[in-house]
Design an enzyme around this catalytic site. Structure first.
Site, PDB file in Angstrom:
ATOM      1  N   CYS A 272     -31.245 -12.942  69.627  1.00 29.01           N
ATOM      2  CA  CYS A 272     -31.381 -14.408  69.631  1.00 29.01           C
ATOM      3  C   CYS A 272     -32.378 -14.896  70.676  1.00 29.01           C
ATOM      4  O   CYS A 272     -33.260 -15.707  70.378  1.00 29.01           O
ATOM      5  CB  CYS A 272     -30.013 -15.062  69.807  1.00 29.01           C
ATOM      6  N   HIS A 320     -25.576 -17.364  73.304  1.00 31.15           N
ATOM      7  CA  HIS A 320     -26.392 -17.456  72.082  1.00 31.15           C
ATOM      8  C   HIS A 320     -27.346 -18.633  72.216  1.00 31.15           C
ATOM      9  O   HIS A 320     -27.091 -19.596  72.938  1.00 31.15           O
ATOM     10  CB  HIS A 320     -25.501 -17.636  70.850  1.00 31.15           C
ATOM     11  N   HIS A 332     -32.447 -19.109  64.064  1.00 27.00           N
ATOM     12  CA  HIS A 332     -31.883 -18.202  65.066  1.00 27.00           C
ATOM     13  C   HIS A 332     -31.680 -16.817  64.471  1.00 27.00           C
ATOM     14  O   HIS A 332     -31.727 -16.624  63.254  1.00 27.00           O
ATOM     15  CB  HIS A 332     -30.563 -18.758  65.624  1.00 27.00           C
TER      16      HIS A 332
END
Length: 358
Positions: A272, A320, A332
């Site tokens: 990510c 994240h 993402h």
């Protein structure tokens, strides 16, 4: 009693069914080799609850793997930095050693020249000299030589001190490098352990159960996204990202469909924060490697100020991150087994928003 029972059984319009067999236990295999449990459409409350529990356990395992991935990436950055610093220090030490040898040679030559001249004080030379002019010239040369020798000795001492400092720094950085490598190895093992547990849990499910699990996951994300959209003011439809933000979004868009891989920052796979880092690098802006560092160091803005190109940081541990593209969406890299994709910006718990590039 028997007569009454017989009448009931024979009464027209009345039917009595045989007792239903108990439902198969989840994961049980019948005589035809079929696995029991839920199908994608049965929706039995007990089974849904069990699959929801599995979903939460999987989410927890992947979250723990994401935290370990951040730790791995941070340690890798330290390893890279420390290794480069140590290499630079060793190069400086080598150059310093050569300079030190040259200075020693010059100091030795000066000492030998001083010895050959007799090393006599100027007063004695005046007594022994028949020519005062020659004496004064000798005094000037002697003083000049002494100043040069003093300068040489001073440089020699400074070079030696610099070498000692470089050597001490090299030792210190080597210790940090060793520690960072240990942290990196520990994080790698933790990632693999969590991912293995998640894989084992998913593989314990039948194909129908996995399909239903995916439906539950997507449904949970839809509900969260709708709640998020309902809690915020509509965006200005005419707002456009700046040039740098547009370049970052364009880069991220080009990566759609590439696989997630922990520790990866392109060009064929990403995690990510690797994706968001490289997206903004393509726009000429340097951002930290990990989502936690992106949250810690980049300028924070409120959700009300959210605009395309911003980074949305998720979960309380900042484990994240996604790149906001506008109209309630992010790009993402979700997790292992998934690919770079478009998702709802509110589909996960938002910690906050940061803005690269000012």
């Amino acid at each position: 009693m028997a007569v009454c029972l017989g009448l009931l059984l024979s009464a027209p319009g009345t039917a009595v069914a045989a007792p239903a067999p108990p439902p198969p236990s989840p994961g049980a295999v019948d005589d035809n080799g079929a696995r029991g449990g839920a199908t994608a459409g049965d929706g039995a409350p007990a089974d849904v609850a069990r699959l929801e529990d599995v979903r939460l356990r999987l989410d927890g395992l992947y979250r723990e793997a994401a935290r370990a991935t951040d730790a791995f990436n941070a340690a890798e950055q330290v390893v890279t930095t420390q290794a480069a610093t140590i290499a630079d220090l060793h190069e400086r030490i080598e150059l310093g050693q050569r300079r030190l040898e040259r200075l020693k040679d010059r100091a030795g030559a000066a000492a030998r020249a001083h010895y050959r001249s007799g090393g006599l004080p100027p007063g004695i030379r005046l007594t022994l000299s028949d020519d005062p002019a020659n004496f004064l010239d000798g005094v000037e040369r002697t003083m000049t030589g002494q100043r040069a020798l003093h300068t040489l000795i001073t440089r020699l001492g400074r070079t030696q001190e610099t070498l000692r400092t470089h050597a001490a720094n090299a030792v210190s950085h080597q210790e940090e490098l060793t520690e960072a490598r240990a942290e990196k190895d520990a994080a790698r093992k933790e990632i693999r352990r969590k991912l293995a547990a998640a894989e084992e849990l998913e593989e314990s499910l039948a194909a129908e159960e996995r399909a239903r699990l995916r439906e539950l996951e997507e449904g949970s994300q839809r509900d969260a996204q709708e709640a998020w959209l309902g809690s915020r003011a509509p965006e200005d439809g005419g707002a456009r990202p700046g040039d740098q933000a547009a370049a970052a979004i364009a880069y991220a868009t080009e990566q759609l469909g590439l696989p997630y891989e922990w520790g990866a920052e392109g060009p064929r796979s990403f995690d990510c924060s690797g994706l968001t880092q490289q997206a903004w690098a393509a726009a000429g802006v340097t951002v930290p490697r990990t989502s936690q560092e992106q949250w810690r160091t980049l300028r924070r803005v409120s959700e009300a100020e959210l605009r395309p190109g911003d980074l949305i940081i998720y979960h309380a541990d900042a484990s994240h991150v996604g790149l906001y593209t506008g109209k309630g969406s992010i790009i993402h890299a979700p997790r292992p087994g998934r690919t770079v994709t478009v998702a709802g910006a509110g589909s996960m718990p938002i910690l906050g928003v940061v803005r690269p590039g000012g």
